[in-house]
Design an enzyme around this catalytic site. Structure first.
Site, PDB file in Angstrom:
ATOM      1  N   HIS A   4      -1.581   5.569  -2.218  1.00 37.21           N
ATOM      2  CA  HIS A   4      -0.126   5.674  -2.071  1.00 37.21           C
ATOM      3  C   HIS A   4       0.352   7.050  -2.533  1.00 37.21           C
ATOM      4  CE1 HIS A   4      -0.581   1.191  -2.945  1.00 37.21           C
ATOM      5  NE2 HIS A   4       0.000   1.189  -1.759  1.00 37.21           N
ATOM      6  N   VAL A  56      -7.898   7.634   1.045  1.00 39.63           N
ATOM      7  CA  VAL A  56      -8.310   8.090  -0.285  1.00 39.63           C
ATOM      8  C   VAL A  56      -9.309   7.080  -0.834  1.00 39.63           C
ATOM      9  CG1 VAL A  56      -7.544   8.607  -2.636  1.00 39.63           C
ATOM     10  CG2 VAL A  56      -6.114   9.255  -0.668  1.00 39.63           C
TER      11      VAL A  56
HETATM   12  P1  AMP Z   1       0.357  -1.052   1.091  1.00 48.01           P
HETATM   13  O1  AMP Z   1       1.043  -0.939  -0.231  1.00 48.01           O
HETATM   14  O2  AMP Z   1      -1.016  -1.607   1.019  1.00 48.01           O
HETATM   15  O3  AMP Z   1       1.224  -1.727   2.139  1.00 48.01           O
HETATM   16  O4  AMP Z   1       0.161   0.430   1.616  1.00 48.01           O
HETATM   17  C1  AMP Z   1       1.245   1.317   1.746  1.00 48.01           C
HETATM   18  C2  AMP Z   1       0.787   2.543   2.476  1.00 48.01           C
HETATM   19  O5  AMP Z   1      -0.261   3.180   1.746  1.00 48.01           O
HETATM   20  C3  AMP Z   1       0.219   2.233   3.870  1.00 48.01           C
HETATM   21  O6  AMP Z   1       0.650   3.230   4.784  1.00 48.01           O
HETATM   22  C4  AMP Z   1      -1.260   2.297   3.635  1.00 48.01           C
HETATM   23  O7  AMP Z   1      -2.001   2.641   4.784  1.00 48.01           O
HETATM   24  C5  AMP Z   1      -1.355   3.402   2.607  1.00 48.01           C
HETATM   25  N1  AMP Z   1      -2.620   3.306   1.867  1.00 48.01           N
HETATM   26  C6  AMP Z   1      -3.126   2.221   1.238  1.00 48.01           C
HETATM   27  N2  AMP Z   1      -4.343   2.499   0.739  1.00 48.01           N
HETATM   28  C7  AMP Z   1      -4.614   3.782   1.064  1.00 48.01           C
HETATM   29  C8  AMP Z   1      -5.732   4.659   0.843  1.00 48.01           C
HETATM   30  N3  AMP Z   1      -6.817   4.262   0.179  1.00 48.01           N
HETATM   31  N4  AMP Z   1      -5.668   5.915   1.332  1.00 48.01           N
HETATM   32  C9  AMP Z   1      -4.572   6.325   2.019  1.00 48.01           C
HETATM   33  N5  AMP Z   1      -3.500   5.565   2.265  1.00 48.01           N
HETATM   34  C10 AMP Z   1      -3.513   4.308   1.794  1.00 48.01           C
END
Ligand code: AMP
Length: 294
Positions: A38, A177
């Protein structure tokens, strides 16, 4: 940093920033339990935009019956402290009723591509995602919105929704990441016990094997899929949900890989925890560096 709970307040703040102050708004939607994945999105938003808005909302509409909506990690105090450190301007943390008022009955669906891959395993998931993102875009009206390649299908569907429904927001997708072990960062990694966390590294190892095979000339989608499956099957704690090879832009399923970028994606259960990961093959060098697997 201001924490906003009401959609009306968020709308009026965003309107003022745009109209009176003429500032560009960067928006990062999240479900909280923030980690470096994030934070990489927030870092880029900070670099590209005048004002950064991060939403923290565990969206019930994207969870199916029996999924982890109730147990999903929630800690707004910790998240807000991290966001303040990253110089975020506004945190939008609405209640469920603020997003879905009584009588809510309007949904946004990207047809077709929502039903494959993650959508096939999680019926209705992407209808929940595109609906909440559409609502958040209407409330905030961001100039730019930042998404992670971790959720590759989500990024494709959001881009399509933005194009089809003429949202005035540019979508920026940033690389996955990973932890030093190669495990893709995820809020759901919080569910893993030590032994499971070690087992979960098999997802990235399997995808790395597919990348290597592809680089060495293996362009059959079936054989790449089998290679990934065979690697994961060696890990006793892992149970495959799906492994798939698709066109990275259209998500069409592929038999043979030609010049186009190809998405190799998978979902694997480690115990009860369902993890996803992916790699894009056949990219230009520039994209390679950005999306490289550790
Ligand atoms: P979430 O809180 O899981 O809904 O994720 C919020 C945003 O963070 C989404 O656009 C995800 O794709 C991104 N995200 C989650 N994990 C990662 C990661 N490991 N690397 C890059 N972006 C991420």
């Amino acid at each position: 940093m201001e924490i906003i709970n009401r959609r009306k307040r968020m709308m009026s703040v965003a309107r003022k920033l745009r109209r009176e102050e003429n500032r560009t708004i960067g928006f990062v939607p999240t479900m909280g339990a923030l980690h470096e994945g994030h934070l990489s999105l927030i870092h880029e938003a900070r670099a590209m935009c005048d004002v950064v808005v991060v939403s923290v909302f565990v969206n019930p509409a994207q969870f199916g019956p029996g999924e982890d909506f109730n147990s999903y990690p929630r800690d707004l105090t910790r998240d807000a402290a991290l966001l303040a450190e990253y110089n975020v301007d506004y945190v939008f943390a609405p209640t469920v009723e603020e997003i879905y008022p009584p009588g809510f009955s309007t949904y946004v669906t990207v047809e077709g591509a929502s039903d494959q891959l993650e959508g096939a395993s999680r019926p209705g998931h992407f209808r929940g995602v595109t609906t909440v993102v559409a609502i958040l875009f209407n409330v905030i009206k961001p100039d730019f919105a930042f998404f992670g390649q971790k959720d590759a299908q989500q990024a494709v569907l959001i881009k399509r929704m933005v194009r089809d429904l003429a949202f005035n927001t540019e979508i920026v997708v940033l690389p996955i990441v990973r932890e030093a072990s190669g495990l893709a960062m995820s809020s759901r990694n919080n569910y893993l016990k030590d032994e499971q966390r070690r087992a979960a590294t098999v997802l990235n190892r399997a995808l790395s094997k597919a990348s290597e095979a592809y680089e060495e000339g293996e362009h059959s989608a079936t054989r790449l899929t089998e290679l990934v499956r065979a690697t994961i099957e060696k890990e006793p704690l892992a149970r495959i949900d799906y492994v798939s090879v698709n066109d990275a832009e259209t998500l069409a399923q592929l038999d043979k890989i030609d010049e186009r970028p190809v998405l190799v994606s998978l979902a694997v259960f480690i115990g009860k925890t369902r993890l996803i990961d992916n790699v894009v093959l056949g990219k230009t060098k520039k994209h390679d560096a950005a999306g490289a697997i550790a």
